[in-house]
Motif scaffolding. Structure first.
Motif, PDB file in Angstrom:
ATOM      1  N   THR A   1      -6.454  -3.007  -3.616  1.00  0.00           N
ATOM      2  CA  THR A   1      -7.103  -2.103  -2.681  1.00  0.00           C
ATOM      3  C   THR A   1      -6.856  -0.708  -3.233  1.00  0.00           C
ATOM      4  O   THR A   1      -5.704  -0.321  -3.473  1.00  0.00           O
ATOM      5  CB  THR A   1      -6.499  -2.227  -1.266  1.00  0.00           C
ATOM      6  N   ILE A   2      -7.935   0.028  -3.460  1.00  0.00           N
ATOM      7  CA  ILE A   2      -7.837   1.404  -3.942  1.00  0.00           C
ATOM      8  C   ILE A   2      -8.731   2.233  -3.024  1.00  0.00           C
ATOM      9  O   ILE A   2      -9.953   2.088  -3.058  1.00  0.00           O
ATOM     10  CB  ILE A   2      -8.276   1.534  -5.410  1.00  0.00           C
ATOM     11  N   GLY A   3      -8.097   3.041  -2.190  1.00  0.00           N
ATOM     12  CA  GLY A   3      -8.861   3.740  -1.166  1.00  0.00           C
ATOM     13  C   GLY A   3      -9.442   2.717  -0.210  1.00  0.00           C
ATOM     14  O   GLY A   3      -8.734   1.867   0.320  1.00  0.00           O
ATOM     15  N   GLU A   4     -10.748   2.742  -0.023  1.00  0.00           N
ATOM     16  CA  GLU A   4     -11.426   1.809   0.884  1.00  0.00           C
ATOM     17  C   GLU A   4     -11.968   0.575   0.146  1.00  0.00           C
ATOM     18  O   GLU A   4     -12.499  -0.334   0.786  1.00  0.00           O
ATOM     19  CB  GLU A   4     -12.591   2.530   1.582  1.00  0.00           C
ATOM     20  N   ALA A   5     -11.863   0.547  -1.176  1.00  0.00           N
ATOM     21  CA  ALA A   5     -12.471  -0.525  -1.978  1.00  0.00           C
ATOM     22  C   ALA A   5     -11.453  -1.604  -2.343  1.00  0.00           C
ATOM     23  O   ALA A   5     -10.266  -1.321  -2.519  1.00  0.00           O
ATOM     24  CB  ALA A   5     -13.075   0.057  -3.247  1.00  0.00           C
TER      25      ALA A   5
ATOM     26  N   LEU B   1       0.850  -1.193   0.000  1.00  0.00           N
ATOM     27  CA  LEU B   1       0.000   0.000   0.000  1.00  0.00           C
ATOM     28  C   LEU B   1       0.884   1.241   0.000  1.00  0.00           C
ATOM     29  O   LEU B   1       1.868   1.324   0.745  1.00  0.00           O
ATOM     30  CB  LEU B   1      -0.905   0.016   1.234  1.00  0.00           C
ATOM     31  N   HIS B   2       0.532   2.207  -0.844  1.00  0.00           N
ATOM     32  CA  HIS B   2       1.290   3.448  -0.962  1.00  0.00           C
ATOM     33  C   HIS B   2       0.421   4.491  -1.657  1.00  0.00           C
ATOM     34  O   HIS B   2      -0.665   4.185  -2.142  1.00  0.00           O
ATOM     35  CB  HIS B   2       2.587   3.215  -1.748  1.00  0.00           C
ATOM     36  N   ASP B   3       0.913   5.704  -1.714  1.00  0.00           N
ATOM     37  CA  ASP B   3       0.258   6.753  -2.508  1.00  0.00           C
ATOM     38  C   ASP B   3       1.342   7.651  -3.087  1.00  0.00           C
ATOM     39  O   ASP B   3       2.485   7.609  -2.650  1.00  0.00           O
ATOM     40  CB  ASP B   3      -0.749   7.552  -1.662  1.00  0.00           C
ATOM     41  N   HIS B   4       0.967   8.404  -4.078  1.00  0.00           N
ATOM     42  CA  HIS B   4       1.889   9.332  -4.737  1.00  0.00           C
ATOM     43  C   HIS B   4       1.071  10.408  -5.434  1.00  0.00           C
ATOM     44  O   HIS B   4      -0.129  10.230  -5.670  1.00  0.00           O
ATOM     45  CB  HIS B   4       2.811   8.601  -5.725  1.00  0.00           C
TER      46      HIS B   4
END
Length: 103
Positions: free
Chosen positions: A59-63, A40-43
């Motif tokens: 997993t993308i956000g909460e989904a 899990l990460h973000d950019h």
């Protein structure tokens, strides 16, 4: 054929830049074993992912959603995301702007 190196990014996961420009980058992520994890990460980049082969639970956000060969989707800037490999395969990601941290 890409002249960029293949870089290990985790157990049974590697990435290779396929092409780049300051405004766009295309990268192959290869998962060689079931259970391999794209952490899990973000950019700040907008990311488009195309599943070339294999099967993945994202997993993308909460989904959470499963994707297989031929599927594609977009991950907005700043959205936390990651995946688990369900069947070995390759993801082809495009980033805008380019991920300079991959160079």
């Amino acid at each position: 054929m890409s002249s960029f190196p293949i870089v290990p990014t985790g157990e049974n996961v590697s990435r290779q830049v396929l092409s780049d420009h300051p405004e766009l980058m295309v990268v192959a992520f290869r998962f060689s074993a079931e259970g391999a994890i794209g952490a899990l990460h973000d950019h700040p980049h907008v990311q488009s992912t195309y599943v070339e082969s294999g099967r993945f639970r994202f997993t993308i956000g909460e989904a959470e959603q499963e994707f297989g060969p031929g599927d594609s989707f977009v991950i907005p800037s700043g959205e936390t995301h990651g995946c688990v490999c369900l069947e070995p395969g390759t993801l082809v990601d495009s980033f805008t702007p380019r991920r300079d941290d991959f160079l």
